[in-house]
Design a protein around this motif. Sequence first.
Motif, PDB file in Angstrom:
ATOM      1  N   ALA A   2      31.766  35.243  50.734  1.00  0.00           N
ATOM      2  CA  ALA A   2      33.212  35.095  50.580  1.00  0.00           C
ATOM      3  C   ALA A   2      33.945  35.845  51.679  1.00  0.00           C
ATOM      4  O   ALA A   2      33.469  36.861  52.187  1.00  0.00           O
ATOM      5  CB  ALA A   2      33.638  35.609  49.225  1.00  0.00           C
ATOM      6  N   LEU A   3      35.100  35.336  52.029  1.00  0.00           N
ATOM      7  CA  LEU A   3      35.962  35.998  53.000  1.00  0.00           C
ATOM      8  C   LEU A   3      37.047  36.718  52.217  1.00  0.00           C
ATOM      9  O   LEU A   3      37.819  36.098  51.488  1.00  0.00           O
ATOM     10  CB  LEU A   3      36.585  34.966  53.947  1.00  0.00           C
ATOM     11  CG  LEU A   3      37.593  35.491  54.957  1.00  0.00           C
ATOM     12  CD1 LEU A   3      36.908  36.443  55.938  1.00  0.00           C
ATOM     13  CD2 LEU A   3      38.214  34.333  55.711  1.00  0.00           C
ATOM     14  N   TYR A   4      37.083  38.027  52.351  1.00  0.00           N
ATOM     15  CA  TYR A   4      38.087  38.823  51.650  1.00  0.00           C
ATOM     16  C   TYR A   4      38.989  39.441  52.700  1.00  0.00           C
ATOM     17  O   TYR A   4      38.540  40.151  53.593  1.00  0.00           O
ATOM     18  CB  TYR A   4      37.415  39.908  50.799  1.00  0.00           C
ATOM     19  CG  TYR A   4      38.408  40.777  50.070  1.00  0.00           C
ATOM     20  CD1 TYR A   4      39.140  40.268  49.003  1.00  0.00           C
ATOM     21  CD2 TYR A   4      38.618  42.084  50.458  1.00  0.00           C
ATOM     22  CE1 TYR A   4      40.065  41.061  48.335  1.00  0.00           C
ATOM     23  CE2 TYR A   4      39.535  42.884  49.797  1.00  0.00           C
ATOM     24  CZ  TYR A   4      40.255  42.359  48.741  1.00  0.00           C
ATOM     25  OH  TYR A   4      41.169  43.138  48.073  1.00  0.00           O
ATOM     26  N   ILE A   5      40.281  39.188  52.601  1.00  0.00           N
ATOM     27  CA  ILE A   5      41.244  39.699  53.572  1.00  0.00           C
ATOM     28  C   ILE A   5      41.869  40.970  53.006  1.00  0.00           C
ATOM     29  O   ILE A   5      42.602  40.921  52.025  1.00  0.00           O
ATOM     30  CB  ILE A   5      42.326  38.643  53.884  1.00  0.00           C
ATOM     31  CG1 ILE A   5      41.678  37.385  54.455  1.00  0.00           C
ATOM     32  CG2 ILE A   5      43.364  39.201  54.842  1.00  0.00           C
ATOM     33  CD1 ILE A   5      42.633  36.228  54.640  1.00  0.00           C
ATOM     34  N   LYS A   6      41.562  42.096  53.636  1.00  0.00           N
ATOM     35  CA  LYS A   6      42.087  43.381  53.191  1.00  0.00           C
ATOM     36  C   LYS A   6      43.403  43.724  53.884  1.00  0.00           C
ATOM     37  O   LYS A   6      44.218  44.449  53.343  1.00  0.00           O
ATOM     38  CB  LYS A   6      41.073  44.487  53.463  1.00  0.00           C
ATOM     39  CG  LYS A   6      39.803  44.341  52.673  1.00  0.00           C
ATOM     40  CD  LYS A   6      38.839  45.463  53.016  1.00  0.00           C
ATOM     41  CE  LYS A   6      37.527  45.282  52.287  1.00  0.00           C
ATOM     42  NZ  LYS A   6      36.576  46.347  52.581  1.00  0.00           N
ATOM     43  N   ASP A  11      46.900  38.691  55.445  1.00  0.00           N
ATOM     44  CA  ASP A  11      47.057  37.960  54.185  1.00  0.00           C
ATOM     45  C   ASP A  11      48.408  37.239  54.157  1.00  0.00           C
ATOM     46  O   ASP A  11      48.499  36.082  53.749  1.00  0.00           O
ATOM     47  CB  ASP A  11      46.927  38.920  53.002  1.00  0.00           C
ATOM     48  CG  ASP A  11      46.893  38.187  51.676  1.00  0.00           C
ATOM     49  OD1 ASP A  11      46.049  37.288  51.511  1.00  0.00           O
ATOM     50  OD2 ASP A  11      47.725  38.510  50.814  1.00  0.00           O
TER      51      ASP A  11
END
Length: 80
Positions: A2-6, A11
């Motif tokens: 998964a790609l998680y944008i912190k 975002d």
Amino acid sequence: MALYIKDKDVDALAEKLQAAVGASTKAEAVRAALLHELERVNARQSFAERNAEAFALADKIGAPNPDFDAKAFMDRMWGE
């Protein structure tokens, strides 16, 4: 994976792009943006290719006139 944008700025950009392109999810918007960027990068010509085109154009135009008087031309252009 998964790609998680912190990053909040990234975002927010993903949300803006999602709205702009009408994507149903941020993931769809990011996928489209990444594909677009890869196409742009892959389509980019190398310096050698661009340089070859410039030289071909210069060859097509031909050599400059050695008898051309640039000062007289500019004087005429300025009405002198």
